[in-house]
Design a protein around this motif. Structure first.
Motif, mmCIF file in Angstrom:
data_model
loop_
_atom_site.group_PDB
_atom_site.id
_atom_site.type_symbol
_atom_site.label_atom_id
_atom_site.label_comp_id
_atom_site.label_asym_id
_atom_site.label_seq_id
_atom_site.Cartn_x
_atom_site.Cartn_y
_atom_site.Cartn_z
ATOM 1 N N ASP A 9 0.846 -1.202 0.000
ATOM 2 C CA ASP A 9 0.000 0.000 0.000
ATOM 3 C C ASP A 9 0.875 1.244 0.000
ATOM 4 O OD1 ASP A 9 -2.722 -0.859 0.030
ATOM 5 O OD2 ASP A 9 -2.366 -1.657 2.046
ATOM 6 N N GLY A 10 0.767 2.035 -1.060
ATOM 7 C CA GLY A 10 1.495 3.307 -1.140
ATOM 8 C C GLY A 10 2.994 3.152 -0.941
ATOM 9 N N VAL A 11 3.566 2.116 -1.559
ATOM 10 C CA VAL A 11 4.969 1.794 -1.293
ATOM 11 C C VAL A 11 5.945 2.573 -2.186
ATOM 12 C CG1 VAL A 11 6.700 -0.035 -1.516
ATOM 13 C CG2 VAL A 11 4.538 -0.493 -0.349
ATOM 14 N N SER A 12 6.902 3.220 -1.525
ATOM 15 C CA SER A 12 8.012 3.852 -2.239
ATOM 16 C C SER A 12 9.308 3.374 -1.614
ATOM 17 C CB SER A 12 7.938 5.375 -2.114
ATOM 18 O OG SER A 12 6.733 5.838 -2.678
ATOM 19 N N VAL A 13 10.334 3.250 -2.456
ATOM 20 C CA VAL A 13 11.683 2.945 -1.962
ATOM 21 C C VAL A 13 12.606 4.010 -2.521
ATOM 22 C CG1 VAL A 13 13.586 1.288 -1.922
ATOM 23 C CG2 VAL A 13 11.227 0.447 -1.906
ATOM 24 N N ARG A 14 13.331 4.675 -1.626
ATOM 25 C CA ARG A 14 14.256 5.724 -2.069
ATOM 26 C C ARG A 14 15.662 5.414 -1.569
ATOM 27 N NH1 ARG A 14 9.632 8.952 -1.627
ATOM 28 N NH2 ARG A 14 9.822 9.217 0.622
ATOM 29 N N ARG A 15 16.635 5.750 -2.377
ATOM 30 C CA ARG A 15 18.038 5.658 -1.986
ATOM 31 C C ARG A 15 18.690 6.979 -2.360
ATOM 32 N NH1 ARG A 15 16.408 2.142 0.363
ATOM 33 N NH2 ARG A 15 16.802 -0.095 0.259
ATOM 34 N N ALA A 16 19.233 7.665 -1.380
ATOM 35 C CA ALA A 16 19.841 8.983 -1.608
ATOM 36 C C ALA A 16 18.878 9.858 -2.400
ATOM 37 C CB ALA A 16 21.191 8.832 -2.302
ATOM 38 N N GLU A 17 19.290 10.273 -3.591
ATOM 39 C CA GLU A 17 18.469 11.194 -4.381
ATOM 40 C C GLU A 17 17.440 10.461 -5.250
ATOM 41 O OE1 GLU A 17 19.002 14.862 -4.291
ATOM 42 O OE2 GLU A 17 19.796 13.878 -2.490
ATOM 43 N N SER A 18 17.630 9.140 -5.423
ATOM 44 C CA SER A 18 16.780 8.469 -6.425
ATOM 45 C C SER A 18 15.623 7.655 -5.830
ATOM 46 C CB SER A 18 17.648 7.578 -7.314
ATOM 47 O OG SER A 18 18.556 6.858 -6.537
ATOM 48 N N ALA A 19 14.536 7.633 -6.597
ATOM 49 C CA ALA A 19 13.380 6.821 -6.220
ATOM 50 C C ALA A 19 13.442 5.532 -7.023
ATOM 51 C CB ALA A 19 12.102 7.571 -6.524
ATOM 52 N N THR A 61 3.247 0.531 3.285
ATOM 53 C CA THR A 61 3.310 -0.724 4.044
ATOM 54 C C THR A 61 3.362 -1.934 3.108
ATOM 55 O OG1 THR A 61 0.889 -0.804 4.126
ATOM 56 C CG2 THR A 61 2.017 0.173 6.029
ATOM 57 N N VAL A 62 4.107 -2.937 3.550
ATOM 58 C CA VAL A 62 4.199 -4.197 2.808
ATOM 59 C C VAL A 62 3.837 -5.344 3.754
ATOM 60 C CG1 VAL A 62 5.702 -5.768 1.532
ATOM 61 C CG2 VAL A 62 6.043 -3.302 1.317
ATOM 62 N N ASP A 63 2.829 -6.113 3.385
ATOM 63 C CA ASP A 63 2.480 -7.321 4.142
ATOM 64 C C ASP A 63 2.823 -8.531 3.280
ATOM 65 O OD1 ASP A 63 1.061 -6.218 6.532
ATOM 66 O OD2 ASP A 63 -0.149 -5.308 4.952
ATOM 67 N N VAL A 64 3.575 -9.444 3.848
ATOM 68 C CA VAL A 64 3.974 -10.660 3.135
ATOM 69 C C VAL A 64 3.526 -11.859 3.957
ATOM 70 C CG1 VAL A 64 5.919 -11.984 2.239
ATOM 71 C CG2 VAL A 64 5.984 -9.490 2.132
ATOM 72 N N LEU A 65 2.722 -12.721 3.364
ATOM 73 C CA LEU A 65 2.193 -13.915 4.042
ATOM 74 C C LEU A 65 1.591 -13.545 5.399
ATOM 75 C CD1 LEU A 65 5.097 -16.399 3.138
ATOM 76 C CD2 LEU A 65 2.870 -16.228 2.029
ATOM 77 N N GLU A 67 2.328 -11.055 7.321
ATOM 78 C CA GLU A 67 3.240 -10.384 8.260
ATOM 79 C C GLU A 67 3.614 -9.002 7.718
ATOM 80 O OE1 GLU A 67 4.079 -11.859 11.100
ATOM 81 O OE2 GLU A 67 3.198 -13.815 10.602
ATOM 82 N N ARG A 68 3.587 -8.011 8.593
ATOM 83 C CA ARG A 68 3.936 -6.644 8.189
ATOM 84 C C ARG A 68 5.451 -6.427 8.265
ATOM 85 N NH1 ARG A 68 0.730 -1.882 8.463
ATOM 86 N NH2 ARG A 68 -0.634 -3.293 7.310
ATOM 87 N N LEU A 69 6.064 -6.062 7.134
ATOM 88 C CA LEU A 69 7.508 -5.799 7.142
ATOM 89 C C LEU A 69 7.795 -4.623 8.069
ATOM 90 C CD1 LEU A 69 8.832 -6.166 3.474
ATOM 91 C CD2 LEU A 69 8.469 -7.908 5.227
ATOM 92 N N GLY A 70 8.797 -4.776 8.910
ATOM 93 C CA GLY A 70 9.118 -3.720 9.867
ATOM 94 C C GLY A 70 8.654 -4.098 11.261
ATOM 95 N N SER A 71 7.631 -4.990 11.333
ATOM 96 C CA SER A 71 7.224 -5.414 12.678
ATOM 97 C C SER A 71 7.144 -6.937 12.763
ATOM 98 C CB SER A 71 5.906 -4.758 13.092
ATOM 99 O OG SER A 71 5.032 -4.639 12.013
ATOM 100 N N THR A 72 7.952 -7.597 11.932
ATOM 101 C CA THR A 72 8.017 -9.061 12.007
ATOM 102 C C THR A 72 9.471 -9.493 11.861
ATOM 103 O OG1 THR A 72 7.033 -11.095 11.152
ATOM 104 C CG2 THR A 72 7.761 -9.514 9.505
ATOM 105 N N ASN A 73 9.767 -10.704 12.297
ATOM 106 C CA ASN A 73 11.124 -11.221 12.155
ATOM 107 C C ASN A 73 11.291 -11.795 10.747
ATOM 108 O OD1 ASN A 73 13.494 -12.624 12.190
ATOM 109 N ND2 ASN A 73 13.107 -13.663 14.153
ATOM 110 N N VAL A 74 12.033 -11.060 9.893
ATOM 111 C CA VAL A 74 12.159 -11.504 8.495
ATOM 112 C C VAL A 74 12.918 -12.828 8.378
ATOM 113 C CG1 VAL A 74 11.920 -9.263 7.367
ATOM 114 C CG2 VAL A 74 14.179 -10.013 8.116
#
Ligand SMILES: Nc1ncnc2c1ncn2[C@@H]1O[C@H](COP(=O)(O)OP(=O)(O)OP(=O)(O)O)[C@@H](O)[C@H]1O
Length: 262
Positions: A9-19, A61-65, A67-74
């Motif tokens: 949902d509404g997922v963006s990934v940024r590194r330094a200046e780039s999206a 937010t990303v939910d996988v199987l 589980e919410r990424l960021g609040s689960t043990n990957v």
């Protein structure tokens, strides 16, 4: 909700200046087989890594199987996912025996396998190699395999843990025509198997879409061009937008072919 294996949902990934990707909304249900299609640099691998719990979103937010990424043990989540990529092939030691390359995926899952399970495990690895048509390579060193043989062994490895979801990053890249057709047929068989896990396959080429795949996510410059049922999404218009070319798309039975309009 229960049947959702991936939800972004509404997922963006940024590194330094780039999206890398911007505002991706995407969900995958248990019985769906998705192809993620787009040109170089479109963000396909980024999306797959998010789905594989290998990368966290910068926003959204990303939910996988479930589980919410960021609040689960990957580290508990990743063994439930079969991941197949060139990066994984590069990490495989050259002298690793093919059968060990497959079996070791299972060991990573359980961590402490008891001795009596070893034979059962090796048996499963041999069965998967057989199903991929490379049983005779079982005793060879991984480093001695051709590109096509490596791809099939890695697919067997990805299936070893009986994953709930299978993520394939350009599985047909670098294969010759025969190798590609063989792999497409094997993936098609898997896609059509109702007991197979949810599948997502990244590719640059419509020719590599295995029959049985049901949905498509088209990406360009980190954004979603179109998503949904393959038949609705894979149109000349959408494909031309995605690849920024005037493309002609043909369908022959359950396969697709594309070329630039003259
Ligand atoms: N760590 C990073 N820092 C900055 N930019 C990055 C980083 N990783 C990836 N990118 C950029 O993000 C964009 C998306 O990369 P990604 O690997 O997801 O694309 P892709 O669609 O899989 O491409 P390809 O088909 O070429 O493999 C690319 O322009 C890439 O150069």
């Amino acid at each position: 909700m229960d049947d959702l294996v991936i939800r972004m949902d509404g997922v963006s990934v940024r590194r330094a200046e780039s999206a890398l990707v911007t505002d991706v909304n995407w969900s995958v249900e248990l019985d769906e087989r998705w192809v993620v299609l787009g040109p170089n640099g479109a963000g396909k691998t980024t999306v797959l890594k998010l789905a594989g719990a290998e990368l966290y979103p910068t926003t959204g937010t990303v939910d996988v199987l479930g589980e919410r990424l960021g609040s689960t043990n990957v580290f508990e989540l990743r063994p439930r996912i079969g991941f197949c990529s060139a990066a994984m092939a590069a990490r495989m030691p050259e002298d690793e025996l093919v059968r060990d390359a497959v079996v070791s995926a299972g060991y990573a899952v359980v961590g402490r396998w008891r001795e009596e399970y070893e034979d059962m495990d090796t048996e499963r690895a041999e069965e998967l190699l057989e199903a991929m048509g490379v049983a005779e390579l079982s005793g060879r060193a991984f480093g001695t395999l051709s590109e096509g043989e490596r791809k099939r062994v890695l697919l067997a490895r990805a299936l070893m843990t009986d994953p709930e979801m299978l993520l394939l990053d350009e599985p047909a890249a670098g294969l010759d025509l025969g190798g590609r057709e063989d792999l497409v047929a094997r993936l098609s068989k898997l896609a059509l198997d109702p007991d197979a896990p949810a599948m997502t396959l990244v590719t640059h080429h419509v020719e590599e879409i295995p029959p049985g795949f049901t949905h498509a996510l088209l990406l360009r410059e980190g954004g979603v061009v179109a998503k949904g049922l393959l038949d609705d999404v894979l149109t000349e218009d959408n494909l031309s937008k995605t690849f920024d070319q005037d493309l002609e798309l043909r369908r022959n039975g359950d396969r697709y072919f594309a070329q630039r309009r003259r």
